[in-house]
Scaffold this active site. Structure first.
Site, PDB file in Angstrom:
ATOM      1  CD  GLN A  73     -12.878  -1.659  -1.516  1.00 39.45           C
ATOM      2  OE1 GLN A  73     -12.143  -1.622  -0.544  1.00 39.45           O
ATOM      3  NE2 GLN A  73     -14.098  -2.129  -1.449  1.00 39.45           N
ATOM      4  NE  ARG A  88      -3.887   0.553   1.872  1.00 41.53           N
ATOM      5  CZ  ARG A  88      -5.128   0.639   2.358  1.00 41.53           C
ATOM      6  NH1 ARG A  88      -5.384   1.380   3.415  1.00 41.53           N
ATOM      7  NH2 ARG A  88      -6.119  -0.005   1.783  1.00 41.53           N
ATOM      8  CB  CYS A 135     -14.247   1.234  -0.635  1.00 44.26           C
ATOM      9  SG  CYS A 135     -13.766   2.954  -0.390  1.00 44.26           S
ATOM     10  CG  HIS A 192      -8.172  -0.081  -3.183  1.00 41.32           C
ATOM     11  ND1 HIS A 192      -7.438  -1.188  -2.819  1.00 41.32           N
ATOM     12  CD2 HIS A 192      -8.859   0.293  -2.064  1.00 41.32           C
ATOM     13  CE1 HIS A 192      -7.656  -1.459  -1.541  1.00 41.32           C
ATOM     14  NE2 HIS A 192      -8.517  -0.586  -1.067  1.00 41.32           N
ATOM     15  CG  ASP A 236     -13.589   6.245  -1.542  1.00 43.76           C
ATOM     16  OD1 ASP A 236     -13.617   6.119  -0.289  1.00 43.76           O
ATOM     17  OD2 ASP A 236     -12.518   6.248  -2.192  1.00 43.76           O
ATOM     18  NE  ARG A 276     -10.495  -5.295  -0.101  1.00 46.07           N
ATOM     19  CZ  ARG A 276      -9.780  -4.282   0.409  1.00 46.07           C
ATOM     20  NH1 ARG A 276     -10.377  -3.233   0.936  1.00 46.07           N
ATOM     21  NH2 ARG A 276      -8.460  -4.288   0.347  1.00 46.07           N
TER      22      ARG A 276
HETATM   23  N1   CP Z   1     -11.424  -0.209   1.912  1.00 50.32           N
HETATM   24  C1   CP Z   1     -10.177  -0.266   2.393  1.00 50.32           C
HETATM   25  O1   CP Z   1      -9.204  -0.508   1.675  1.00 50.32           O
HETATM   26  O2   CP Z   1     -10.095  -0.061   3.727  1.00 50.32           O
HETATM   27  P1   CP Z   1      -8.743   0.180   4.555  1.00 50.32           P
HETATM   28  O3   CP Z   1      -8.166   1.474   4.107  1.00 50.32           O
HETATM   29  O4   CP Z   1      -9.205   0.203   5.995  1.00 50.32           O
HETATM   30  O5   CP Z   1      -7.814  -0.951   4.288  1.00 50.32           O
HETATM   31  N1  NVA Z   2      -9.939   6.704  -1.674  1.00 49.50           N
HETATM   32  C1  NVA Z   2      -9.621   6.269  -0.335  1.00 49.50           C
HETATM   33  C2  NVA Z   2      -9.857   4.799  -0.212  1.00 49.50           C
HETATM   34  C3  NVA Z   2      -9.588   4.209   1.127  1.00 49.50           C
HETATM   35  C4  NVA Z   2      -9.803   2.745   1.164  1.00 49.50           C
HETATM   36  C5  NVA Z   2      -8.183   6.611  -0.028  1.00 49.50           C
HETATM   37  O1  NVA Z   2      -7.316   6.426  -0.884  1.00 49.50           O
HETATM   38  O2  NVA Z   2      -7.917   7.088   1.082  1.00 49.50           O
END
Ligand code: CP
Ligand code: NVA
Length: 304
Positions: free
Chosen positions: A131, A101, A263, A128, A223, A291
Site C-alpha cells: 500500500q 496477510r 487506501c 502495509h 484511513d 496497487r
Molecule cells: N487497501 C487494501 O489493502 O484493501 P483490501 O483490504 O481490500 O485489500
Molecule cells: N488499517 C486498515 C487498512 C485496510 C486496508 C486495516 O488494517 O484494517
C-alpha cells in the site's frame, strides 16, 4: 539470497525508484513481462478479508503468466493447524512466492524466516508495504515528484500510516501527522523514520490538530479509524476520533490543488465524507488501480 518485502524499510530510495520505473513500464501496457512468471506459483495466505490486495495480486500474477492459489482463513490456519515454521517449509517445496496477510506482524516475519522463497507482506497489524509503495507511486504520478511535497495524514497511527511514514522518510517527502492522543504511530516505527529522514531530508511532524497538519499540504491522506481485528474498540474509537474527519472544511485549509487519498475500504461519514471522496481532489480509484501495477513490479523484483 532470497528477497522478501516485509516492510518498506527493507528498501533503499534507489530500489524504490527502480520499482517505480518498472511500474511505469508495466502500466504503459508493455507486454514484455507477460510470461515473466510462467511456470511459477504463488500462494496467497490471507487471515483477514480483502478486496484490493487479493484481487490485484491474483490479476497481476495472471498478467505476468504465473499461477495464484488463494489460501483463506479456513485453509492454512497459520499457527493453529500447524506451526508457522512447518507451513513455511512445506509451502517452500511447492510454491515460488508467498503473499501473506496476517493479524500479527511477527507471523509474517516467522513465515519469511523459515521460507526459502520470497515472502511479501500483504498487510499485517504493523505495516502495509504494498500500500505504502502504491501510495507514493500515485503521488509521484500525479505531482511529478515526491521531494519537497508535504503529505498530511489525519487519523489513526496504524499499519497504513506506518508504511506511508517509512516511505516518505526514505524518499524525502515531508509528512505531517495528526492523530488523537493515544493513537500516535508506534515509537519504534517513528524512530526508524527519523533515522531515515536524516539522509533524505524529509520533515516529520507529529500533531493532534488536523487543521495544523493540513496547512500547505499537497496531499491529505486518511484511513479507517477501526482496523481489521479492532472491531471491539469501535465505539471507543468513534468517540476518540471525533474532529478527525476529512470534510470539505478541512480540505479548504490545504493547498487548492491538494490530492485526497485513502487506501480503502472507506467508511464514509466516519473518517471521510461522501462529498470529499467523490469530490474533485479525490484520486482514490487511481490509487487503488496502482496497487496492481506496483505489485507486479514488486513480484518481478523479488522473483525474476
Ligand atoms: N487497501 C487494501 O489493502 O484493501 P483490501 O483490504 O481490500 O485489500
Ligand atoms: N488499517 C486498515 C487498512 C485496510 C486496508 C486495516 O488494517 O484494517
Amino acid at each position: 539470497m532470497k528477497k522478501n518485502l516485509i516492510s518498506i524499510s527493507d528498501l533503499t530510495r534507489h530500489e524504490i525508484d527502480a520499482i517505480f520505473l518498472k511500474t511505469d513500464e508495466l502500466k504503459s501496457g508493455s507486454k514484455k513481462f507477460s510470461r515473466a512468471l510462467q511456470g511459477k506459483s504463488l500462494g496467497l495466505i490471507f487471515q483477514k478479508p480483502s478486496n484490493r490486495t487479493r484481487v490485484s495480486f491474483e490479476v497481476g500474477i495472471a498478467q505476468l503468466g504465473g499461477y495464484a492459489i488463494y489460501l483463506g482463513p479456513d485453509e492454512i490456519q497459520l499457527g493453529v493447524r500447524e506451526e508457522i515454521r512447518d507451513v513455511a517449509r512445506t509451502l517452500s517445496r511447492y510454491l515460488d512466492c508467498i503473499v501473506a496477510r496476517t493479524f500479527s506482524h511477527d507471523d509474517v516475519i516467522e513465515l519469511a524466516r523459515h521460507s526459502s522463497i520470497p515472502v511479501i507482506n500483504g498487510l499485517s497489524d504493523l505495516t502495509h508495504p504494498c500500500q505504502g509503495l502504491s501510495d507514493l507511486y500515485t503521488v509521484k504520478e500525479k505531482m511529478g515528484r515526491l521531494k519537497g511535497l508535504k503529505i498530511a495524514y489525519i487519523g489513526d497511527g496504524n499499519n497504513v500510516l506506518h508504511s506511508l511514514l517509512l516511505g516518505c522518510s526514505i524518499m524525502g517527502m515531508d509528512i505531517s501527522i495528526a492523530t488523537p492522543k493515544g493513537y500516535e504511530p508506534r515509537r519504534d516505527i517513528l524512530h526508524q523514520a527519523f533515522e531515515k529522514s536524516k539522509k533524505s531530508g524529509a520533515r516529520i511532524t507529529l500533531l493532534h490538530e488536523p487543521e495544523r497538519a493540513v496547512k500547505d499540504s499537497h496531499v491529505i491522506y486518511t484511513d479507517v479509524w477501526t482496523s481489521m481485528g479492532q472491531e471491539k474498540e469501535r465505539n471507543k474509537r468513534l468517540k476518540a476520533f471525533k474532529g478527525f474527519q476529512i470534510d470539505l472544511r478541512l480540505v479548504s485549509k490545504a493547498r487548492r490543488d491538494c490530492l485526497i487519498m485513502h487506501c480503502l475500504p472507506a467508511h464514509r461519514g466516519e473518517e471521510i465524507t461522501d462529498e470529499v471522496i467523490e469530490g474533485r481532489h479525490s484520486v482514490v480509484w487511481d490509487q487503488a488501480e496502482n496497487r496492481l501495477h506496483v505489485q507486479k513490479a514488486i513480484m518481478l523484483k523479488l522473483m525474476v
